[in-house]
Design a protein around this motif. Structure first.
Motif: not given
Length: 313
Positions: A150-156, A158-162
């Motif tokens: 989740e942190f990786y997705a938020y930083r890049h 792409i949280l919606q893709s997750m």
């Protein structure tokens, strides 16, 4: 038992083909023309194949993990495998955004295999292991991996893709977007071929060594089979928990843990349970659909708690 499960699977498969937002009748299907035939071949049958392959694969890889770790409450959802696969897919989205499904699956496979190896190493270093401690450690380990994802997705950004991989969902499965799941077939074939070795593996490292079995090589093979199955299922339909935990336990309680005898029953049971959960999800809010991650998680979670309480007693 195999005959009864086969008949149950056949009945659930027929129900799965007929249930959907678009009503279909048998006479429309037999005509082999029109929108009904297109719906059947492009959507319903691919979805059915994906459900069966995913159910078989997750239940088989669950029983393999349980023999490697020597704990009946372990499966990819309680050992960090699913969370690691999701992290691998997220990494592939940033490092290789133009990559295809096969390339993303390789990322998921590598992350899942590495996470499984680390989990097995952690469990082997814990001297005091009871029935509940091992899955609790796995759930904590999975939570750490999920937080990292989740942190990786938020930083890049792409949280919606997750979100697409947080809950399993078969509504996206159509012809041309599920065929990678056929990798489950050679995985199941190899699992059956090595069924006796995995059974010996479940007796412990010392017993396996005394019987001339290479513990490390057999465990590594099992983890590769698990990683292939988990990565293929996550890349196509998302994370589906508890199928690989509930079915092997129910089968072992009645038929024992000799995989040479019980593996076909485990495979049939996994496919039947996943089909049943999918049908329930499609009927609860008809014509809308509840993601199968919710129905499988709800049913599997209740059964998991029951198994945990029985283990404590």
């Amino acid at each position: 038992m195999r005959l009864r499960l086969s008949l149950l699977l056949l009945a659930l498969s027929c129900a799965s083909v007929l249930i959907g937002a678009r009503q279909m009748e048998w006479q429309q299907l037999f005509s082999m023309s029109g929108d009904a035939w297109l719906t059947l071949t492009a959507s319903r049958l691919p979805r059915l194949a994906a459900l069966v392959l995913t159910g078989v694969g997750l239940s088989v890889c669950g029983v393999i993990l349980q023999h490697i770790v020597r704990n009946r409450f372990v499966e990819p959802g309680t050992s960090g495998g699913l969370d690691a696969a999701k992290l691998g897919i997220l990494v592939s989205l940033t490092l290789a955004p133009a990559a295809g499904t096969a390339s993303r699956m390789l990322f998921a496979l590598a992350f899942c295999f590495a996470a499984s190896m680390i989990y097995v190493a952690i469990i082997r270093r814990i001297k005091f292991r009871n029935t509940v401690l091992v899955p609790v450690v796995g759930l904590m380990y999975g939570s750490v991996l999920s937080a990292i994802a989740e942190f990786y997705a938020y930083r890049h950004n792409i949280l919606q893709s997750m979100q697409g991989w947080l809950l399993g969902d078969f509504s996206r499965v159509v012809q041309g977007r599920y065929e990678i799941l056929y990798l489950v077939l050679p995985v199941v074939a190899l699992a059956y071929l090595y069924a006796h070795r995995f059974t010996v593996l479940g007796m412990g490292e010392e017993m396996a060594a005394s019987l001339g079995l290479g513990y490390a090589a057999t465990a590594a093979l099992g983890l590769v089979l698990v990683a292939v199955t988990v990565s293929a299922s996550v890349i196509v339909v998302g994370a589906i928990p508890f199928i690989g935990l509930v079915v092997p336990n129910l089968v072992a309680m009645r038929y024992g843990e000799n995989l040479g005898r019980t593996l076909p029953i485990v495979a049939l049971g996994g496919a039947s349970l996943l089909l049943a959960c999918d049908i329930v999800g499609r009927l609860l809010m008809y014509p809308f659909e509840v993601p199968i991650g919710l129905t499988a998680g709800g049913v599997g979670g209740v059964l998991f708690l029951i198994l945990i309480l029985r283990g404590l007693r």
